[in-house]
Design a protein around this motif. Structure first.
Motif, short mmCIF file in Angstrom:
data_model
loop_
_atom_site.label_atom_id
_atom_site.label_comp_id
_atom_site.label_asym_id
_atom_site.label_seq_id
_atom_site.Cartn_x
_atom_site.Cartn_y
_atom_site.Cartn_z
N HIS A 7 36.55 38.36 90.79
CA HIS A 7 35.28 38.68 90.14
C HIS A 7 35.31 38.27 88.66
O HIS A 7 36.34 38.36 87.99
CB HIS A 7 35.05 40.19 90.29
N VAL A 8 34.18 37.82 88.15
CA VAL A 8 34.01 37.65 86.70
C VAL A 8 32.77 38.44 86.28
O VAL A 8 31.93 38.79 87.11
CB VAL A 8 33.81 36.16 86.30
N ASP A 9 32.68 38.71 84.99
CA ASP A 9 31.50 39.43 84.52
C ASP A 9 30.25 38.53 84.59
O ASP A 9 29.20 38.96 85.01
CB ASP A 9 31.71 39.91 83.08
N GLY A 30 33.04 40.40 74.73
CA GLY A 30 34.25 40.73 75.47
C GLY A 30 34.13 40.51 76.97
O GLY A 30 35.01 40.88 77.73
N LEU A 31 33.03 39.91 77.41
CA LEU A 31 32.86 39.67 78.85
C LEU A 31 33.69 38.48 79.30
O LEU A 31 33.92 37.55 78.54
CB LEU A 31 31.38 39.39 79.16
N SER A 32 34.13 38.52 80.54
CA SER A 32 34.77 37.34 81.12
C SER A 32 33.67 36.42 81.63
O SER A 32 32.78 36.85 82.36
CB SER A 32 35.70 37.74 82.25
N VAL A 33 33.72 35.17 81.20
CA VAL A 33 32.64 34.23 81.47
C VAL A 33 33.21 32.97 82.12
O VAL A 33 34.18 32.40 81.61
CB VAL A 33 31.89 33.86 80.17
N LEU A 34 32.61 32.57 83.22
CA LEU A 34 33.03 31.35 83.91
C LEU A 34 31.83 30.43 84.03
O LEU A 34 30.77 30.84 84.51
CB LEU A 34 33.56 31.69 85.32
N ASN A 268 38.67 34.60 77.12
CA ASN A 268 37.82 35.17 78.17
C ASN A 268 36.73 34.20 78.63
O ASN A 268 35.75 34.59 79.23
CB ASN A 268 37.18 36.50 77.72
N ALA A 270 36.24 30.44 80.74
CA ALA A 270 36.83 29.34 81.52
C ALA A 270 35.69 28.52 82.09
O ALA A 270 34.56 28.99 82.21
CB ALA A 270 37.69 29.89 82.65
N ASP A 307 28.75 39.84 87.91
CA ASP A 307 27.75 40.87 87.64
C ASP A 307 26.46 40.27 87.10
O ASP A 307 25.40 40.88 87.18
CB ASP A 307 28.29 41.87 86.60
N LEU A 308 26.59 39.13 86.45
CA LEU A 308 25.44 38.53 85.79
C LEU A 308 25.47 37.04 86.10
O LEU A 308 26.51 36.39 85.97
CB LEU A 308 25.58 38.78 84.28
N MET B 1 28.49 47.76 83.33
CA MET B 1 29.38 46.60 83.41
C MET B 1 30.63 46.83 82.56
O MET B 1 30.55 47.34 81.46
CB MET B 1 28.64 45.36 82.90
N HIS B 3 33.76 45.81 80.23
CA HIS B 3 34.08 44.76 79.26
C HIS B 3 35.58 44.58 79.29
O HIS B 3 36.32 45.49 78.97
CB HIS B 3 33.65 45.19 77.86
N ARG B 4 36.03 43.44 79.70
CA ARG B 4 37.47 43.28 79.74
C ARG B 4 37.82 41.80 79.63
O ARG B 4 36.99 40.93 79.88
CB ARG B 4 38.05 43.86 81.03
N TYR B 5 39.06 41.56 79.29
CA TYR B 5 39.55 40.18 79.17
C TYR B 5 40.23 39.79 80.46
O TYR B 5 41.39 40.07 80.68
CB TYR B 5 40.52 40.04 77.99
N TRP B 6 39.43 39.13 81.29
CA TRP B 6 39.96 38.81 82.61
C TRP B 6 41.01 37.71 82.54
O TRP B 6 41.91 37.63 83.35
CB TRP B 6 38.76 38.45 83.47
N LEU B 7 40.95 36.90 81.53
CA LEU B 7 41.92 35.81 81.43
C LEU B 7 43.10 36.16 80.54
O LEU B 7 43.91 35.31 80.23
CB LEU B 7 41.23 34.55 80.89
#
Lengths: 590, 438
Positions: A7-9, A30-34, A268, A270, A307-308, B1, B3-7
């Protein structure tokens, strides 16, 4: 069996201007964004490097940086009773391919809309009475005001390092700029580009005619510039390879030169190239997106939970994805109900080519947004009631390039082949300049986008179908501009000149290049029964889907769209950061 | 939602693993140590390409053979987890392994000898608590006889590694003292920029000797003289303190851009230093006097104006080097050779262009160059490679032209020199050569 990614944000569809900007804004939270980009990864070096980019045949004629119609296209027809056929050979418009998208291969004309254009329907009603709006014309207000967008226009111009001259600073009219423009909170971040001969001739003539010429706001860097992200532009060297090319010189504002280096530093963020999104996935009641499904670089199907979901593909693809994903009700031109695909519009352009026996314009010294312009015949200047049309135009005398294959204007009567053609080329190369009219295009009940019933793509998905033709209102507008440009052309005293404008018998022709300003289809507004998106570019129907880009325009403005697209993206980002993330849900109650 | 550093797991620099039990004071000490490790650029040598940070394994070519850097993560077996604080200090300052054996002097312990006790403590805290342990041992160095006799290094140490802990000079300002400490100590700038003697020792370890930081050629690349020449000195290409700070922080300034080995120093080390520390380094380098010989104007056949006029007029019919410049370089570096601030390096008075050994310039012409992406200037601006397009002869003509244009004084370049550089280019170079498949 599709594999499922972690999952990513946030998932961004496409990686051009809008997704690059969203990437910066949402990683700030601070969201993880792909980001998923359908085309290849590409950067100035090695992909746009000198000298290979200066190759007109490869990039200008064979469209190396564009989408391949065999891989991705749509069908086109003129009217609701016609059968559409595929756009198999690129011509009229050129959707970009790869990281940076159209932001890599544009010319760099960077305008803000006029305040009146953002509330066009209200403006027409207030100023001239809504009874002048033809029945079949479906223009609307954007639902967001110029004053609300101004800080975002301003920031986008700073990110893109635009070269220009302000005409209205906080309401004070400035000498040398556009006196008719909306107010600006600050001067352009860079001074205008130096003038070429055609600019000077046009400027002096326009002044003599009592008009108000000013330099075209350019995303071609007039100097060495560092933007708010620390990204850099280098001075343009006027190589004349802008439109259809990636800039070899770090001089054209693009996602690569203005955003991506900074974005790629963020842990955060990619992105994956060669990954084409098939559809947005919805939960069982269709009210919320759960992510997207895409085909990866190996041809495998992948489910990406998020999520978005933010659509930042080319405007036509945004609409296609909404239709394929079942987000929003498709538009029906017969009943006038539904919204997705509604109000597709284009751009009504025309121009003059002026030939001077004794003037050397050195057109090979050119830049995409080099030029002198005037706004005296803009939407906000014209008495629609008196002239009998709604719309307007800006004029520009631009010298973008002297490329030998496509920029070889010949005088009337010159043969198109043989020794005499060669002779004519020799005599006339470099002796012409142009005046262009870049005009608005209104939206109409039967100009729209939907899914084609006959044709499918490689994946078996229906192609999108474009139904579009020129309308009398817009032809009247361009004919009005023709008369004005005829006067200006004569005043310049050329040995010969040609006018090229749409006429009442003109049909939309997909073969000759016109412009890659395809707008509408996922339009923004204030009423869910007449728009796909609310004023924050959020889907009325699926609150965690936002759609960026010119697909949000309810009709086309008289200007090139990128400045407005940039401003709207920062506007939407602010709403997501300040309103949506703390409290996810519809930002406007339907 | 959420907030976290997934990478975050992909974080490049191994800073993540501070033990959960660490107190705030310990954490501050670990962070200070992490900063100092940046200043010392430990990661550059102790990390293999694509390897885990500080796990060693980088092959370093030396005149004695290939030295392979060691694992300095806190793993007790593969790394230095069993080192006591004093053993750690001895390794840094004296080049002594925990078992008493001598380290190869590729490790800049003659410089690190300057380190203060406080800084050793912080570095120790960082390497023990802030670095992720890696249990793989690095390969052994491949050093032949007699250089594999580590006792011999003891003799070398006795002769050359006599530096003592740093002491500010009487009357030295706090800023200059800080700059001197960083340059001589952790920065170990002299490792590349001070000439070496017969036994490959640095001729000086601090500014008590005039040879200190006067420049050295390494692998054909000129590591320039860093002595600024005092208040009115013209050393360091007349760069201002801010120019030096820009260069170290971002790999570029109004005049030039980083190339060669220094690129990784900027990327991994100096771009992480505080502005105060960079200003201190700049002030210190500016303060170093220059010998009378250095100040002499080198002779040139041209003036900047002459070359600019000739190129602007494209008067190059019988000047193949100038013609090649117009066709290949002029788009960015322009007829005046000065490029543009922070983006396109000036070729005028440029150290790389004018170096005695043209290897660095030839390398850049053939292979291109790329600035590092730094926090302050994230754009990795690049010059494309021209080796695919220029023959040895052409590259030599071009290099010769550039080295003699605009008042430059670099001397001629031969096709043989170009051929030699071409032969030694890495195989996996990124190339901008056109390659269309349609």
């Amino acid at each position: 069996m599709a594999k499922t990614n972690p999952h990513v944000d946030v998932v961004l569809v496409g990686l051009g201007w809008t997704s690059s900007i969203m990437g910066m804004e949402l990683t700030d939270e601070g969201l993880s964004v792909l980001a998923l980009e359908r085309g290849p990864d590409q950067d100035t070096v090695p992909d746009f490097a000198y000298p290979k980019m200066a190759d007109e045949l490869t990039y200008g004629v064979r469209y190396q940086l564009m989408q391949r119609p065999a891989k991705s296209t749509l069908t086109v027809r003129h009217g609701v009773k016609d059968t559409a056929v595929p756009y198999r050979s690129l011509g009229s418009f050129l959707p970009g391919n790869g990281v940076g998208g159209a932001g890599t291969h544009w010319n760099g004309h960077t305008w803000r809309p006029q305040p009146q254009e953002l509330r066009l329907k209200s403006y027409v009603g207030e100023a001239f009475g809504s009874d002048i709006i033809p029945d079949e014309m479906t223009i609307q207000d954007f639902g967001v005001s110029y004053d609300e967008l101004e800080p975002h226009f301003d920031f986008f111009e700073k990110v893109a390092g635009i070269s220009g001259k302000a005409g209205n600073l906080n309401g004070e009219i400035q000498e040398g700029g556009n006196p008719f423009e909306g107010w600006r909170s600050s001067e352009y971040p860079q001074p205008p580009m130096p003038r070429t001969l055609n600019d000077t001739l046009f400027h002096d003539m326009a002044k003599d005619q009592g008009l108000h010429p000013f330099p075209l706001p350019a995303a071609n860097s007039s100097g060495a510039y560092t933007n708010p992200y620390g990204m850099q532009l280098a001075p343009c060297n006027y190589c004349g390879f802008c439109e259809r090319y990636g800039c070899l010189n770090y001089s054209k504002s693009s996602p690569q030169t203005c955003v991506l280096g900074a974005l790629k530093q963020r842990k955060n963020f990619a992105y994956r190239a060669n990954c084409e999104v098939m559809k947005v996935n919805l939960d069982s009641d269709g009210k919320k997106a759960t992510g997207v499904t895409y085909i990866d670089e190996n041809g495998d199907e992948v489910i990406q939970p998020a999520d978005l979901v933010i659509l930042g593909a080319y405007s036509l693809h945004n609409v296609h994805l909404l239709l394929l994903s079942g987000i929003g009700k498709p538009y029906d031109p017969i009943s006038g109900e539904g919204v997705v695909g509604k109000n597709y519009a284009y751009q009504m352009n025309g121009g003059a080519t002026l030939y001077f026996k004794d003037k050397e314009f050195n057109p090979f010294i050119g830049a995409g947004a080099n030029g002198e312009t005037l706004n005296d015949f803009g939407v906000e200047q014209i008495d629609f009631g008196q002239e009998g049309f709604i719309g307007g135009s800006y004029f520009n005398a631009a010298m973008t390039n002297g490329q030998p294959i496509r920029n070889m204007p010949l005088p009337k009567g010159a043969p198109s082949w043989g020794a005499e053609w060669k002779q004519a080329v020799q005599e006339s190369y470099g002796h012409t300049m142009t005046i262009g009219s870049h005009g608005s295009n209104m939206s109409y009940r039967d100009c729209y986008l939907d899914l084609d019933p006959n044709y499918t793509d490689d994946y078996g998905r229906p192609l999108m179908r474009m139904t579009f033709n020129w309308k009398a209102n817009d032809v009247r507008m361009t004919q009005f501009m023709k008369q004005k440009i005829d006067v200006l052309s004569k005043a310049l005293g050329p040995d010969d000149y040609k006018l090229s404008f749409k006429d009442f018998d003109s049909q939309y022709d997909v073969r000759p290049y016109q412009t890659t300003h395809n707008v509408g289809g996922a339009i923004m507004g204030t009423d869910p029964s007449t728009s796909v998106l609310n004023r924050y570019l959020q889907s009325w129907d699926v609150h965690n889907v936002f759609v960026m880009g010119a697909s949000a325009f309810p009709q086309n403005i008289q200007y090139n769209p990128t400045g407005l697209v940039g401003g709207l993206t920062y506007w939407a980002a602010k709403a997501i950061r300040e309103q949506y993330l703390p409290n996810p849900g519809p930002l406007v109650q339907a | 939602m959420t907030h976290r550093y997934w990478l975050a797991a992909l974080l490049g620099c191994g800073l993540a693993g501070v033990a959960a039990s660490a107190t705030a004071a310990e954490q501050t000490e670990v962070e200070r140590g992490a900063y100092l490790a940046r200043a010392g650029d430990c990661v550059a040598c102790h990390t293999a390409p694509g390897g885990k940070p500080f796990a060693g394994g980088l092959e370093i070519e030396s005149p004695f053979g290939t030295i392979i850097s060691t694992n300095i993560t806190p793993d007790p077996d593969a790394g230095i987890g069993n080192y006591s604080r004093d053993q750690f200090a001895a390794a840094l300052r004296e080049g002594k392994r925990a078992d008493g054996a001598n380290l190869y002097p590729a490790m800049p312990y003659p410089s690190y000898a300057k380190l203060s006790d406080d800084d050793i403590d912080a570095l120790y805290a960082y390497f023990m608590q802030g670095v992720e342990p890696v249990s793989e041992k690095a390969k052994e160095s491949d050093i032949g006889f007699p250089f594999n006799q580590r006792w011999g290094i003891g003799l070398w140490n006795w002769l050359f590694a006599d530096a003592e802990a740093f002491e500010p000079k009487a009357g030295q300002s706090e800023q200059l003292a800080r700059g001197a400490y960083l340059v001589q100590g952790l920065g170990h700038c002299g490792s590349c920029h001070t000439p070496r003697g017969l036994l490959f020792q640095e001729k000086a370890l601090d500014d008590s000797d005039d040879a200190y930081l006067t420049g050295e050629t390494l692998g054909g690349w000129w590591a320039p003289n860093l002595r600024g020449g005092g208040d009115s000195g013209s050393g360091l290409q007349n760069w201002s303190a801010d120019d030096i700070v820009d260069y170290l922080a971002t790999g570029r300034n109004d005049h030039s851009a980083v190339t060669g080995e220094m690129t990784s120093v900027v990327a991994n080390s100096t771009s992480y230093l505080s502005d105060d520390d960079l200003q201190a380094i700049a002030a210190y380098l500016k303060s170093l006097s220059r010998g009378a010989d250095d100040e002499q104007e080198a002779q040139s056949e041209t003036t900047p104006e002459q070359t600019e006029q000739m190129l602007t007029a494209a008067d190059v019919a019988d000047k193949p080097g100038a013609r090649l410049y117009l066709d290949n370089c002029n788009a960015c570096h322009f007829a005046n050779g000065r490029g543009a601030p922070q983006t396109f390096p000036s070729l005028v008075d440029n150290e790389l262009v004018n170096a005695d050994d043209p290897t660095g310039l030839i390398h850049v012409i053939l292979a291109g160059a790329r600035m590092p992406s730094t926090p302050g200037k994230p754009e990795a601006l690049a010059m494309p490679d021209f080796g695919w397009r220029l023959s040895d002869d052409e590259a030599a003509q071009l290099a010769t032209f550039v080295r003699g244009a605009w008042g430059n004084h670099g001397g001629e370049v031969s096709a043989d020199q170009v051929a030699k550089v071409r032969e030694n280019l890495p195989q996996d170079l990124e190339s901008s050569k056109p390659d269309f498949q349609d």
